[in-house]
Design a protein around this motif. Structure first.
Motif, mmCIF file in Angstrom:
data_model
loop_
_atom_site.group_PDB
_atom_site.id
_atom_site.type_symbol
_atom_site.label_atom_id
_atom_site.label_comp_id
_atom_site.label_asym_id
_atom_site.label_seq_id
_atom_site.Cartn_x
_atom_site.Cartn_y
_atom_site.Cartn_z
ATOM 1 N N LEU A 133 9.338 -3.712 9.291
ATOM 2 C CA LEU A 133 8.161 -3.372 9.191
ATOM 3 C C LEU A 133 7.716 -1.997 9.388
ATOM 4 O O LEU A 133 7.152 -1.356 8.620
ATOM 5 C CB LEU A 133 7.194 -4.461 9.515
ATOM 6 N N GLU A 134 8.140 -1.727 10.667
ATOM 7 C CA GLU A 134 7.500 -0.303 10.932
ATOM 8 C C GLU A 134 8.165 0.776 10.075
ATOM 9 O O GLU A 134 7.451 1.623 9.772
ATOM 10 C CB GLU A 134 7.982 -0.033 12.491
ATOM 11 N N ASP A 135 9.320 0.698 9.517
ATOM 12 C CA ASP A 135 10.120 1.617 8.717
ATOM 13 C C ASP A 135 9.295 1.427 7.516
ATOM 14 O O ASP A 135 9.200 2.592 6.779
ATOM 15 C CB ASP A 135 11.614 1.266 8.771
ATOM 16 N N TYR A 136 9.390 0.293 6.840
ATOM 17 C CA TYR A 136 8.654 -0.041 5.596
ATOM 18 C C TYR A 136 7.552 0.544 5.355
ATOM 19 O O TYR A 136 6.711 0.933 4.378
ATOM 20 C CB TYR A 136 9.017 -1.437 5.137
ATOM 21 N N THR A 137 6.628 0.453 6.655
ATOM 22 C CA THR A 137 5.226 0.427 6.456
ATOM 23 C C THR A 137 5.086 2.197 6.272
ATOM 24 O O THR A 137 4.444 2.697 5.244
ATOM 25 C CB THR A 137 4.529 0.342 8.158
ATOM 26 N N GLY A 138 5.769 3.087 6.733
ATOM 27 C CA GLY A 138 5.724 4.373 6.408
ATOM 28 C C GLY A 138 5.954 4.667 4.783
ATOM 29 O O GLY A 138 5.615 5.551 4.518
ATOM 30 N N LYS A 139 6.961 4.027 4.243
ATOM 31 C CA LYS A 139 7.515 4.287 2.990
ATOM 32 C C LYS A 139 6.315 3.788 2.034
ATOM 33 O O LYS A 139 6.112 4.343 0.903
ATOM 34 C CB LYS A 139 8.761 3.439 2.769
ATOM 35 N N LEU A 140 5.727 2.598 2.487
ATOM 36 C CA LEU A 140 4.506 2.091 1.594
ATOM 37 C C LEU A 140 3.504 2.907 1.561
ATOM 38 O O LEU A 140 2.899 3.326 0.597
ATOM 39 C CB LEU A 140 4.228 0.517 2.092
ATOM 40 N N LEU A 141 3.246 3.530 2.649
ATOM 41 C CA LEU A 141 1.986 4.396 2.904
ATOM 42 C C LEU A 141 2.361 5.632 2.057
ATOM 43 O O LEU A 141 1.190 6.278 1.610
ATOM 44 C CB LEU A 141 1.452 4.471 4.418
ATOM 45 N N GLU A 142 3.392 6.149 2.192
ATOM 46 C CA GLU A 142 3.649 7.414 1.384
ATOM 47 C C GLU A 142 3.442 7.006 -0.269
ATOM 48 O O GLU A 142 2.991 7.871 -0.891
ATOM 49 C CB GLU A 142 5.265 7.790 1.649
ATOM 50 N N PHE A 176 -0.229 -8.238 6.304
ATOM 51 C CA PHE A 176 0.426 -6.765 6.291
ATOM 52 C C PHE A 176 -0.527 -5.567 5.129
ATOM 53 O O PHE A 176 -0.546 -4.667 5.552
ATOM 54 C CB PHE A 176 1.593 -6.877 6.306
ATOM 55 N N LEU A 177 -0.582 -6.351 4.000
ATOM 56 C CA LEU A 177 -0.944 -5.433 3.058
ATOM 57 C C LEU A 177 -2.410 -5.112 3.238
ATOM 58 O O LEU A 177 -2.718 -4.052 2.920
ATOM 59 C CB LEU A 177 -0.647 -6.151 1.669
ATOM 60 N N MET A 178 -3.265 -5.855 3.728
ATOM 61 C CA MET A 178 -4.664 -5.702 4.026
ATOM 62 C C MET A 178 -4.567 -4.472 5.120
ATOM 63 O O MET A 178 -5.466 -3.526 4.945
ATOM 64 C CB MET A 178 -5.452 -6.754 4.453
ATOM 65 N N GLU A 179 -3.632 -4.354 6.029
ATOM 66 C CA GLU A 179 -3.665 -3.498 7.133
ATOM 67 C C GLU A 179 -3.105 -2.208 6.522
ATOM 68 O O GLU A 179 -3.603 -1.188 6.711
ATOM 69 C CB GLU A 179 -2.749 -3.961 8.100
ATOM 70 N N LEU A 180 -2.501 -2.129 5.739
ATOM 71 C CA LEU A 180 -1.896 -1.035 4.823
ATOM 72 C C LEU A 180 -3.202 -0.398 3.986
ATOM 73 O O LEU A 180 -3.183 0.978 3.997
ATOM 74 C CB LEU A 180 -0.636 -1.138 4.035
ATOM 75 N N VAL A 181 -3.584 -1.195 3.127
ATOM 76 C CA VAL A 181 -4.942 -0.593 2.290
ATOM 77 C C VAL A 181 -5.920 -0.042 3.279
ATOM 78 O O VAL A 181 -6.517 0.979 2.611
ATOM 79 C CB VAL A 181 -5.104 -1.505 1.149
#
Length: 221
Positions: A133-142, A176-181
């Motif tokens: 998730l830590e790795d994927y978080t950065g990619k999704l935020l990009e 997870f999605l809510m935290e990202l947006v």
């Protein structure tokens, strides 16, 4: 959790209800940017925080001070040890959402657990998916960075509307999605504020300042 999104203290709103006994019930901490914040007024009798001009300026208008007032109410001071632990833990969980409330997170870490043993398999899965998730978080935020403002706002509202249906009972992927947006929305707001300050300082329009910032970002990337 290292990827946890915290509410900036200057944006935090604390909601609560007065119960007939004179105590406190249903304490909730939310961000002033949360599109559901206005609707929360129908569920709560009282609020404090970013909606007040003296928030974080008056020593009595801080998260620590509000929590102290909660703990000083008569129903709390006269509560049984078991009930006191229960309500205090619930309130700490809410205040721990605020970035400057390290004291709340520290207090929570000191509380005894429920004694349930976590299986090695569950621990292993948590570690594996936590790293993923830590790795994927950065990619999704990009990827979210490239979404146009109007589309991002609509997506932000859609995610929050869906999350409000279940709240803490939402599946992990929705949390997870809510935290990202939320993180992306906060980043965009900080960037907008930075552009506004730059425009005001150099006596130029917001549009021109935005174009200059976009050119700078293009050169960096």
């Amino acid at each position: 959790m290292s990827t946890r999104i915290l509410i900036p203290a200057h944006k935090a709103i604390i909601y609560w209800n007065d119960v007939p006994a004179g105590g406190l019930d249903d304490v909730l901490v939310a961000s002033v940017d949360d599109p559901s914040a206005d609707r929360m007024g129908a569920r709560f009798d009282n609020s404090n925080g970013a909606i007040l001009d003296d928030w974080l300026v008056d020593p009595k208008s801080t998260p620590e001070a509000v929590f102290g007032e909660f703990m000083a109410t008569e129903p709390v001071t006269s509560a049984t040890p078991e009930f006191l632990t229960e309500i205090r833990t619930g309130w700490l969980l809410e205040f721990a959402k605020i970035d400057r409330c390290d004291w709340a997170r520290t207090e929570l870490s000191k509380l005894p657990d429920d004694g349930d043993e976590v299986s090695p398999l569950a621990t292993g899965l948590r570690d594996v998916f936590g790293a993923w998730l830590e790795d994927y978080t950065g990619k999704l935020l990009e990827r979210l960075h490239d979404v146009p403002g109007k589309d991002m706002n609509e997506f932000f509202l859609l995610v929050h509307e869906e999350y409000q249906v279940l709240g803490d009972a939402s599946p992990l992927w929705m949390k997870f999605l809510m935290e990202l947006v939320t993180a992306e929305s906060d980043r965009r707001q900080r960037e907008d504020e930075r552009v506004e300050r730059f425009a005001a300082r150099h006596c130029m329009s917001i549009e021109r300042a935005s174009r200059l910032f976009e050119r700078v970002k293009g050169r960096i990337s």
